[in-house]
Write a protein that holds these residues in place. Structure first.
Motif, PDB file in Angstrom:
ATOM      1  N   LYS A  41       0.897  -1.386   0.079  1.00  0.00           N
ATOM      2  CA  LYS A  41      -0.403   0.145   0.261  1.00  0.00           C
ATOM      3  C   LYS A  41       0.509   1.349  -0.060  1.00  0.00           C
ATOM      4  O   LYS A  41       0.567   2.522  -0.653  1.00  0.00           O
ATOM      5  N   ASN A  42       2.169   1.356   0.319  1.00  0.00           N
ATOM      6  CA  ASN A  42       2.771   2.473   0.627  1.00  0.00           C
ATOM      7  C   ASN A  42       3.769   2.293  -0.473  1.00  0.00           C
ATOM      8  O   ASN A  42       4.845   3.080  -0.720  1.00  0.00           O
ATOM      9  N   HIS A  43       4.072   0.915  -1.536  1.00  0.00           N
ATOM     10  CA  HIS A  43       4.668   1.056  -2.547  1.00  0.00           C
ATOM     11  C   HIS A  43       6.356   0.893  -2.331  1.00  0.00           C
ATOM     12  O   HIS A  43       6.809   2.187  -2.999  1.00  0.00           O
ATOM     13  N   LEU A  44       6.324  -0.237  -1.498  1.00  0.00           N
ATOM     14  CA  LEU A  44       8.345   0.137  -0.914  1.00  0.00           C
ATOM     15  C   LEU A  44       8.455  -1.043  -1.540  1.00  0.00           C
ATOM     16  O   LEU A  44       7.178  -1.860  -1.852  1.00  0.00           O
ATOM     17  N   SER A  45       9.741  -1.297  -1.529  1.00  0.00           N
ATOM     18  CA  SER A  45       9.738  -2.210  -2.620  1.00  0.00           C
ATOM     19  C   SER A  45      10.466  -3.584  -2.620  1.00  0.00           C
ATOM     20  O   SER A  45       9.790  -4.970  -3.082  1.00  0.00           O
ATOM     21  N   PRO A  46      11.018  -3.875  -1.156  1.00  0.00           N
ATOM     22  CA  PRO A  46      10.915  -5.123  -0.678  1.00  0.00           C
ATOM     23  C   PRO A  46       9.449  -6.252  -0.823  1.00  0.00           C
ATOM     24  O   PRO A  46       8.542  -5.280  -0.682  1.00  0.00           O
ATOM     25  N   GLN A  47       9.604  -7.536  -1.153  1.00  0.00           N
ATOM     26  CA  GLN A  47       8.923  -7.927  -0.621  1.00  0.00           C
ATOM     27  C   GLN A  47       8.483  -9.295  -0.294  1.00  0.00           C
ATOM     28  O   GLN A  47       9.744  -9.566   0.412  1.00  0.00           O
ATOM     29  N   THR A  48       7.379  -9.577   0.653  1.00  0.00           N
ATOM     30  CA  THR A  48       7.283 -11.168   1.569  1.00  0.00           C
ATOM     31  C   THR A  48       7.486 -11.586   1.172  1.00  0.00           C
ATOM     32  O   THR A  48       6.958 -12.208  -0.315  1.00  0.00           O
ATOM     33  N   MET A  49       8.260 -13.475   1.998  1.00  0.00           N
ATOM     34  CA  MET A  49       7.972 -14.828   0.776  1.00  0.00           C
ATOM     35  C   MET A  49       7.994 -15.238   2.085  1.00  0.00           C
ATOM     36  O   MET A  49       8.482 -15.568   2.913  1.00  0.00           O
ATOM     37  N   HIS A  50       7.200 -16.222   1.943  1.00  0.00           N
ATOM     38  CA  HIS A  50       6.994 -17.444   3.382  1.00  0.00           C
ATOM     39  C   HIS A  50       7.746 -17.890   2.658  1.00  0.00           C
ATOM     40  O   HIS A  50       8.652 -18.121   1.765  1.00  0.00           O
ATOM     41  N   ILE A  51       8.755 -19.138   4.589  1.00  0.00           N
ATOM     42  CA  ILE A  51      10.680 -19.811   4.153  1.00  0.00           C
ATOM     43  C   ILE A  51      10.262 -20.782   3.026  1.00  0.00           C
ATOM     44  O   ILE A  51      10.975 -20.678   2.951  1.00  0.00           O
ATOM     45  N   ALA A  52       8.383 -21.128   2.871  1.00  0.00           N
ATOM     46  CA  ALA A  52       8.421 -22.717   2.082  1.00  0.00           C
ATOM     47  C   ALA A  52       8.693 -22.410   0.620  1.00  0.00           C
ATOM     48  O   ALA A  52       8.878 -22.438   0.124  1.00  0.00           O
ATOM     49  N   ASP A  53       7.973 -21.426   1.150  1.00  0.00           N
ATOM     50  CA  ASP A  53       7.313 -20.960  -0.354  1.00  0.00           C
ATOM     51  C   ASP A  53       9.197 -20.139  -1.707  1.00  0.00           C
ATOM     52  O   ASP A  53       9.586 -20.751  -2.146  1.00  0.00           O
ATOM     53  N   LEU A  54       9.719 -19.558  -0.679  1.00  0.00           N
ATOM     54  CA  LEU A  54      11.465 -19.401  -0.881  1.00  0.00           C
ATOM     55  C   LEU A  54      12.160 -21.270  -0.648  1.00  0.00           C
ATOM     56  O   LEU A  54      12.986 -20.361  -2.224  1.00  0.00           O
ATOM     57  N   LEU A  55      12.341 -21.674  -0.533  1.00  0.00           N
ATOM     58  CA  LEU A  55      12.808 -22.864  -0.403  1.00  0.00           C
ATOM     59  C   LEU A  55      12.067 -24.262  -1.444  1.00  0.00           C
ATOM     60  O   LEU A  55      13.265 -24.099  -2.476  1.00  0.00           O
ATOM     61  N   ALA A  56      10.964 -23.469  -2.144  1.00  0.00           N
ATOM     62  CA  ALA A  56      10.242 -24.208  -3.411  1.00  0.00           C
ATOM     63  C   ALA A  56      11.015 -23.471  -4.339  1.00  0.00           C
ATOM     64  O   ALA A  56      11.526 -23.917  -5.850  1.00  0.00           O
ATOM     65  N   LYS A  57      11.172 -22.387  -4.972  1.00  0.00           N
ATOM     66  CA  LYS A  57      10.999 -21.402  -5.267  1.00  0.00           C
ATOM     67  C   LYS A  57      13.215 -21.698  -6.297  1.00  0.00           C
ATOM     68  O   LYS A  57      13.415 -21.255  -6.812  1.00  0.00           O
ATOM     69  N   SER A  58      13.955 -21.484  -4.739  1.00  0.00           N
ATOM     70  CA  SER A  58      15.000 -21.806  -4.903  1.00  0.00           C
ATOM     71  C   SER A  58      14.820 -23.373  -6.012  1.00  0.00           C
ATOM     72  O   SER A  58      16.587 -23.584  -5.756  1.00  0.00           O
ATOM     73  N   LEU A  59      14.336 -24.106  -5.249  1.00  0.00           N
ATOM     74  CA  LEU A  59      14.525 -25.552  -5.729  1.00  0.00           C
ATOM     75  C   LEU A  59      13.989 -25.431  -7.004  1.00  0.00           C
ATOM     76  O   LEU A  59      14.252 -26.909  -7.435  1.00  0.00           O
ATOM     77  N   ASP A  60      13.407 -24.187  -7.849  1.00  0.00           N
ATOM     78  CA  ASP A  60      12.191 -24.622  -8.817  1.00  0.00           C
ATOM     79  C   ASP A  60      11.248 -26.028  -8.865  1.00  0.00           C
ATOM     80  O   ASP A  60      11.107 -26.971  -9.759  1.00  0.00           O
ATOM     81  N   LEU A  61      10.554 -25.837  -8.039  1.00  0.00           N
ATOM     82  CA  LEU A  61       9.669 -27.149  -7.783  1.00  0.00           C
ATOM     83  C   LEU A  61       8.248 -26.495  -7.798  1.00  0.00           C
ATOM     84  O   LEU A  61       7.421 -25.415  -8.195  1.00  0.00           O
TER      85      LEU A  61
END
Ligand code: SF4
Lengths: 241, 466, 230
Positions: free
Chosen positions: A221-241
């Motif tokens: 809502k305040n147009h700040l750039s960092p994105q939130t990510m759950h650690i499970a999503d991070l791990l899945a993404k890092s593994l290309d799952l």
């Protein structure tokens, strides 16, 4: 190894992808998954608002539903803490006391389970971004899970992990608190987000959907750039799952 | 000054609108935690002392009647007069009578939250006895007609300019905002008061049962002067403040100054065990201790909540609290504030007047983590919220909503239906709007409901995998 | 009224205590390691203890000097006096401090010496409340936190420790103890409860957390370790 997963309300209804990521990551680590049908909520929202008698049936149902499972894993520190720490505060059926004690020893938060029980230190993924980690209060203070998520994050190749200032400061969510004292809660998340932005991270990783929703809602809502990510999503993404 | 925790919601709004106060509070709290961490971190056996102190205090609470009797008789043997006050009114009367008996028209006071709790100053003033607060912070808030905004640093919410102005107005001195000059003004102003007061009133950090004495910890030396210059010294002390003996004191003194002000030791630790010797020419001729109940014996009647009586009022939980850092102490509407205040308010004032206090917390647990006594404040707030609900003091709509929700959450089919609804409703909203939820409509957005939910998506993923 | 309050309160406490505590805690579990940790806090030799004492005094903004004998002490005290330019020196009673004061006076005849114990109560308070310096003895000193311990009944007057703006303290080597735990062990049984631990000058941080030395008590505390009373 076979685990039953518990999908908390926010994950079920708002962030189902996180639940799926957790499933994928667990499977990737060679762990078998069971989804117990008929699961609802652990009862935390009403418990935190003071409605104890009202949630006794919910707790009793939860205990019965997950009775006899080797492990119960949830992608949330606060729901895990609800069962492990706070169910004891309820006047549940005496016949279920032993089952509860037993369940308390077998229910784990996702990161805690990965590192302490499944002994997975590194999954071998890659994520070439700058990230920081927010300690959710129940996860770090009630369950003492502080090192485990950091271990998982820093095991990812090419990730640039930085600590933000006061990573363990509350984001201001607190369930019903964020509605009852909305403005106050918003000021708290604003403070949190200052620290996140200051860390220079592109991603703020967390392990609880509530905190991530709150932080993400403010950042967006305040147009700040960092994105939130759950650690499970991070791990899945890092593994290309 | 007529603050009540019933108006917490209003006070919170007001506090959030007051930027200078918020900045002052947040900065002061952060500095305090940093200096506390430095000292606590330098004591390798901190955790061990913490547990020791906790065990001592637990034992005291569990045998409070015996310790009180021991304390009383040993004080009497030392020439200290012991009074018992059932409630605030009786404490006020006792102190008022002692003041009248010694002919005091003005009394000097060192910092005492317990006397704030019973509203002693207002009572004395009504009865023609001028109470003069001598701790610098207390003196400032007294001149402003406020109550302290912090357990340890009463004027923490004020800027040097605020203080300069009130000194200029009330003490008739030239305006200055230099902290050293302001301190000097107070010193000169109060020195006269110390010399002419017939009676001094203090609190007590600890009552030492076996030796029959009390301990007052301070930095400014005002408590020392309060308890030694006037002819009569009265200490007002909650019954829970006892410790078994002198041997226990060093453990508490390891934790208290470190937690309160980030010091290894406070500048003055006064141990007072009776009036001055006859013919010595100094020290008070009479020492009185007023043991105050005012609800403590009732609080003791809850096996869990009695833990809140272990509090040594160090203020560390306030400093570490992200809520307190935003709103300061006045928003709580009573003399005890911050996390421990939230737990004490409904216990002392009842579930009706104190109904909002336990909710004024995100339950993050920073308080418990920093508390030298490891008081599990979040756990107590949860129980107190439950007590508010049981006393039917939670809002009507909230009660209905929670009951319906709980009914649904115990029945998967019903639950699936009620949780399906907001997702559909949200689809009717224009654009990518989220569900309009209270608290999330201003500078923050709530998450969007997923149209399918995990269960469905999981089933679909499984089908694909097969 | 008080009497019935007393009995009511005690009765209420007793009935409340019939409920068992729900305060999670393992009683006594840590006694031993704690004792061990405290024993490890003791100093290997008097010199390390003294060094630590000096460091801790510095940390609380108090000065520390070693004085070989009374002549050195008089010189030291004279210099401290000169820093603030006080012309009045307060001592509690006859003894080392008065001797030292007289030695200073022989060099500077303008110095006024006040023996607090010789004045009656009201006059004592009034005189000592004026700007002055004091030279006092204490009963113990604690190395680990830089504290000075005064037992009320060992001195004719405790006001010189608190009312003057500059307080010079004579400490004897044998008075130095490791910490409060050691102090409690050696305190005379009849010391009663009347004592004060003094750690540095009086101070406040009530204005915007800015530390100011000298609130209602001394703004300067100087400690002299007197090796020999000669
Ligand atoms: S609850 Fe604990 S931290 Fe808070 S004031 Fe009391 S003792 Fe200090």
């Amino acid at each position: 190894m076979k685990v039953a997963i518990f999908i908390p309300c926010l994950t079920e209804h708002m962030y189902p992808e996180t639940g799926l990521s957790m499933v994928k990551v667990l499977r990737h680590a060679g762990i078998e998954i069971e989804y117990v049908h008929g699961q609802t909520c652990c009862g935390q929202p009403a418990f935190n608002a003071g409605y104890r008698d009202e949630i006794i049936p919910i707790a009793e149902r939860f205990i019965r539903l997950f009775r006899g499972k080797d492990y119960v894993i949830a992608p949330s520190g606060s729901c895990t803490a609800m069962v492990r720490v706070f169910y004891r505060e309820l006047d549940i059926d005496a016949a279920l006391r032993d089952d509860l004690d037993d369940l308390c020893g077998r229910i784990f938060e996702f990161c805690e389970f990965m590192v302490d029980v499944a002994k997975v230190d590194s999954l071998g993924g890659r994520f070439p971004h700058k990230a920081t980690y927010h300690d959710s209060c129940h996860l770090s203070r009630e369950l003492g899970v502080v090192a485990q998520p950091r271990k998982l994050i820093s095991s990812i190749a090419d990730i640039d992990f930085v600590e933000m200032k006061d990573s363990d400061a509350c984001c201001g969510f607190g369930g019903m608190f964020s509605a009852k004292f909305g403005q106050l809660s918003t000021e708290m998340v604003a403070r949190k987000c200052e620290n996140i932005v200051e860390s220079g991270a592109e991603y703020v990783i967390g392990a609880d959907a509530g905190c991530l929703m709150n932080i993400g809602g403010y950042l967006r809502k305040n147009h700040l750039s960092p994105q939130t990510m759950h650690i499970a999503d991070l791990l899945a993404k890092s593994l290309d799952l | 000054m007529d603050k009540t925790p019933k108006k917490i919601k209003k006070y919170v709004r007001q506090a959030l609108a007051d930027m200078p106060v918020r900045t002052a509070v947040a900065n002061a709290a952060e500095t305090s935690v940093a200096s506390r961490d430095k000292i606590a971190g330098g004591i390798p056996y901190w955790e061990l002392v913490r547990r020791k102190v906790r065990s001592i205090k637990k034992d005291v609470l569990e045998h409070l009647d015996e310790y009180l009797i021991e304390f009383e008789s040993n004080c009497q043997a030392n020439g200290i007069k012991v009074h018992w006050a059932r409630d605030g009114a009786s404490a006020r009367e006792i102190v008022g009578k002692i003041a009248r008996d010694c002919g005091a028209s003005m009394v000097v006071k060192s910092k005492s939250l317990t006397t704030e709790e019973v509203g002693l100053n207002a009572y004395l003033a009504e009865n023609g006895i001028e109470p003069v607060e001598t701790d610098l912070g207390e003196c400032i808030v007294q001149l402003l007609g406020q109550i302290p905004s912090h357990l340890v640093a009463p004027a923490l919410h004020l800027s040097r300019q605020d203080i300069g102005r009130v000194f200029q107005d009330k003490l008739g001195v030239e305006y200055t905002e230099d902290p050293a000059e302001l301190t000097e003004i107070a010193r000169v102003h109060l020195r006269q008061k110390f010399l002419s007061a017939r009676m001094g009133i203090s609190g007590a950090n600890f009552g030492i049962a076996r030796e029959g004495c009390i301990c007052v910890v301070e930095n400014e030396c005002n408590a020392r002067l309060t308890v030694s210059l006037p002819k009569v010294h009265v200490a007002v002390m909650g019954v829970e403040k006892l410790i078994p003996d002198m041997a226990a004191l060093p453990y508490f003194l390891k934790l208290l100054p470190a937690s309160a002000t980030g010091q290894k030791s406070s500048s003055y630790v006064n141990i007072i065990g009776g009036p001055g010797r006859e013919g010595a020419g100094e020290g008070p001729q009479e020492v009185h201790v007023v043991l105050l109940d005012n609800g403590r014996s009732r609080i003791l009647g809850d096996g869990q909540l009695r833990e809140t009586l272990m509090c040594i009022r160090c203020g560390a939980c306030l400093n570490s609290c992200p809520v307190y850092r935003q709103i300061g102490g006045h928003a709580y509407g009573w003399v005890y504030m911050g996390p421990i205040g939230s737990a004490l308010i409904p216990q002392y004032l009842g579930e009706k007047e104190g109904r909002y206090a336990p909710s004024l917390s995100s339950l993050c647990g920073a308080c418990r983590e920093i508390c030298p006594l490891e008081i599990n404040i979040p756990r107590h707030l949860l129980k107190l919220r439950n007590k508010v609900v049981r006393a039917k003091q939670s809002g009507f709509f909230e009660r209905i909503a929670m009951k319906l929700w709980a009914f649904a959450a115990a029945r998967p089919l019903v639950y699936r239906f009620v949780t399906w609804f907001p997702g559909k409703f949200q689809m009717l909203l224009p654009g990518k709007r989220a569900f309009p939820a209270p608290g999330y409509m201003g500078r923050r957005a709530i998450g969007r409901f997923d149209s399918k939910g995990f269960a469905k998506r999981f089933r679909r993923m499984e089908r694909k995998n097969d | 009224m008080t009497d019935s309050d007393r009995n009511d309160i005690l009765a209420d406490i007793r009935s409340s205590l019939e409920i068992a505590s729900d305060i999670p805690f393992a009683v006594g579990a840590d006694e031993q390691p704690l004792e061990g940790a405290l024993a490890a806090e003791l100093f290997d030799d008097p010199q390390t203890m003294r060094t630590r004492f000096a460091e801790e005094l510095a940390a609380v903004s108090a000065d520390f000097d070693v004085l070989d004998d009374q002549t050195a002490a008089a010189k030291w005290a004279g210099e401290v006096l000169a820093v603030d330019g006080f012309n009045t020196l307060v001592v509690a009673e006859e003894g080392i401090c008065l001797d030292i004061a007289k030695a200073i006076q022989s060099d500077r005849p303008d110095l006024e010496i006040i023996v607090a114990g010789d004045l009656d109560g009201a006059e004592r308070q009034a005189r000592l409340a004026q700007p002055s310096a004091a030279l006092v003895e204490v009963d113990y000193a604690l190395a680990d936190i830089g504290s000075l311990v005064v037992l009320r009944d060992n001195t004719a007057s405790m006001l010189p420790h608190f009312l003057p703006e500059s307080v010079m303290v004579i400490v004897r080597p044998e008075q130095l103890l490791a910490n409060q735990f050691e102090l409690i062990k050696v305190l005379p049984q009849d010391a009663g409860g009347n004592m004060v631990f003094i750690t540095g000058p009086s101070r406040t941080a009530d204005v915007e957390k800015v530390l100011i030395l000298g609130a209602h008590g001394p703004r300067r505390v100087s400690v002299g370790m007197l090796e020999s009373a000669k």
